[in-house]
Write a protein that holds these residues in place. Structure first.
Motif, PDB file in Angstrom:
ATOM      1  N   UNK A   1       5.556   4.816   3.885  1.00  0.00           N
ATOM      2  CA  UNK A   1       4.827   6.076   3.902  1.00  0.00           C
ATOM      3  C   UNK A   1       4.309   6.463   2.532  1.00  0.00           C
ATOM      4  N   UNK A   2       3.735   7.656   2.474  1.00  0.00           N
ATOM      5  CA  UNK A   2       3.155   8.180   1.242  1.00  0.00           C
ATOM      6  C   UNK A   2       4.044   9.269   0.654  1.00  0.00           C
ATOM      7  N   UNK A   3       4.020   9.361  -0.657  1.00  0.00           N
ATOM      8  CA  UNK A   3       4.763  10.391  -1.372  1.00  0.00           C
ATOM      9  C   UNK A   3       3.808  11.530  -1.711  1.00  0.00           C
TER      10      UNK A   3
ATOM     11  N   UNK B   1       4.783  17.227  -3.761  1.00  0.00           N
ATOM     12  CA  UNK B   1       6.048  17.959  -3.865  1.00  0.00           C
ATOM     13  C   UNK B   1       7.261  17.048  -3.760  1.00  0.00           C
ATOM     14  N   UNK B   2       7.012  15.729  -3.706  1.00  0.00           N
ATOM     15  CA  UNK B   2       8.113  14.775  -3.645  1.00  0.00           C
ATOM     16  C   UNK B   2       8.561  14.424  -2.244  1.00  0.00           C
ATOM     17  N   UNK B   3       7.941  15.019  -1.213  1.00  0.00           N
ATOM     18  CA  UNK B   3       8.322  14.717   0.163  1.00  0.00           C
ATOM     19  C   UNK B   3       7.574  13.479   0.664  1.00  0.00           C
ATOM     20  N   UNK B   4       8.121  12.858   1.687  1.00  0.00           N
ATOM     21  CA  UNK B   4       7.544  11.636   2.253  1.00  0.00           C
ATOM     22  C   UNK B   4       6.816  11.964   3.546  1.00  0.00           C
ATOM     23  N   UNK B   5       5.571  11.475   3.664  1.00  0.00           N
ATOM     24  CA  UNK B   5       4.755  11.730   4.851  1.00  0.00           C
ATOM     25  C   UNK B   5       4.395  10.393   5.496  1.00  0.00           C
ATOM     26  N   UNK B   6       4.502  10.328   6.841  1.00  0.00           N
ATOM     27  CA  UNK B   6       4.199   9.098   7.567  1.00  0.00           C
ATOM     28  C   UNK B   6       3.198   9.377   8.679  1.00  0.00           C
ATOM     29  N   UNK B   7       2.439   8.343   9.031  1.00  0.00           N
ATOM     30  CA  UNK B   7       1.466   8.427  10.116  1.00  0.00           C
ATOM     31  C   UNK B   7       1.556   7.168  10.966  1.00  0.00           C
TER      32      UNK B   7
ATOM     33  N   UNK C   1       0.805  -1.220   0.000  1.00  0.00           N
ATOM     34  CA  UNK C   1       0.000   0.000   0.000  1.00  0.00           C
ATOM     35  C   UNK C   1       0.841   1.275   0.000  1.00  0.00           C
ATOM     36  N   UNK C   2       2.114   1.162   0.371  1.00  0.00           N
ATOM     37  CA  UNK C   2       2.956   2.345   0.523  1.00  0.00           C
ATOM     38  C   UNK C   2       3.482   2.846  -0.816  1.00  0.00           C
TER      39      UNK C   2
END
Length: 219
Positions: free
Chosen positions: A113-115, A118-124, A40-41
């Motif tokens: 995580x998700x991309x 803007x190309x940055x990586x976000x995690x929860x 899923x990532x």
């Protein structure tokens, strides 16, 4: 204190407690098998945190600044993601908003995580994030070879008995029932793999699945 003052204080306490409960329940997600988290990532990396700071990331609709935590990282290996190194990951500032807390003591992590656009990586907190040393050899091997073989499969978590699968492309995940944990035997040592007849089945072990398993052999 007057009755009016007592009434106001009680009302304020109720409001504060309600807001605290509201925030505490704001982050909710269903546990995922590590393979499911991988599939899923957008990004799956092995990394070490080198620093952390709070940053602004624009304003909300009311003009208030949106805060995020920025973790600077040293990427060790990318298992899935864009053709570029990730040097930072972003997360919400509190666990109530699904924000993640990572150690800066040289601990190596496996991070999914998700991309963002803007190309940055976000995690929860809903992403699979685990210290590298605590992962099994099967899980580590799955990141490079196995997990991708089952991304067209669906892992069904059994949360109460009776439970069953309804389609041949499903694998029943029973760790919560058998081990009272989502980090049980199947999560540690099994991969849900698509076979040649398009059905899916659990496969245990580090060695590549045999042709017999992919054709007709039961796990």
């Amino acid at each position: 204190m007057t009755n009016l003052g007592i009434s106001f204080s009680a009302t304020l306490l109720v409001i504060l407690l309600w807001r605290a409960e509201d925030f505490a329940e704001a982050c909710s997600c269903s546990p995922a098998h590590p393979q499911q988290a991988y599939c899923n990532a957008d990004v799956v990396i092995r990394a070490r945190v080198t620093g952390v700071k709070e940053v602004n990331s624009g304003n909300d609709v009311y003009g208030n600044p949106i805060k995020r935590m920025r973790y600077d990282i040293k990427q060790i290996k990318m298992f899935k993601g864009p053709n570029q190194d990730i040097d930072a990951i972003f997360t919400a500032p509190s666990s109530a908003l699904c924000g993640v807390r990572l150690a800066t003591n040289n601990t190596e992590y496996l991070i999914t995580g998700k991309l963002e656009s803007d190309g940055s990586m976000h995690v929860t907190l809903c992403d699979f994030i685990e210290s590298w040393d605590s992962m099994s050899l099967t899980q580590k091997k799955g990141l490079t070879e196995r997990y991708e073989m089952g991304c067209e499969c669906k892992i069904i978590r059994c949360s109460s008995i009776p439970c069953s699968i309804n389609n041949p492309n499903e694998c029943l995940w029973t760790d919560w029932i058998l081990d009272s944990s989502v980090k049980g035997h199947q999560a540690q040592h099994y991969t849900c793999i698509k076979r040649n007849d398009n059905s899916c089945s659990w496969y245990r072990g580090i060695a590549p699945p045999s042709k017999e398993f992919l054709d007709i052999e039961d796990p």
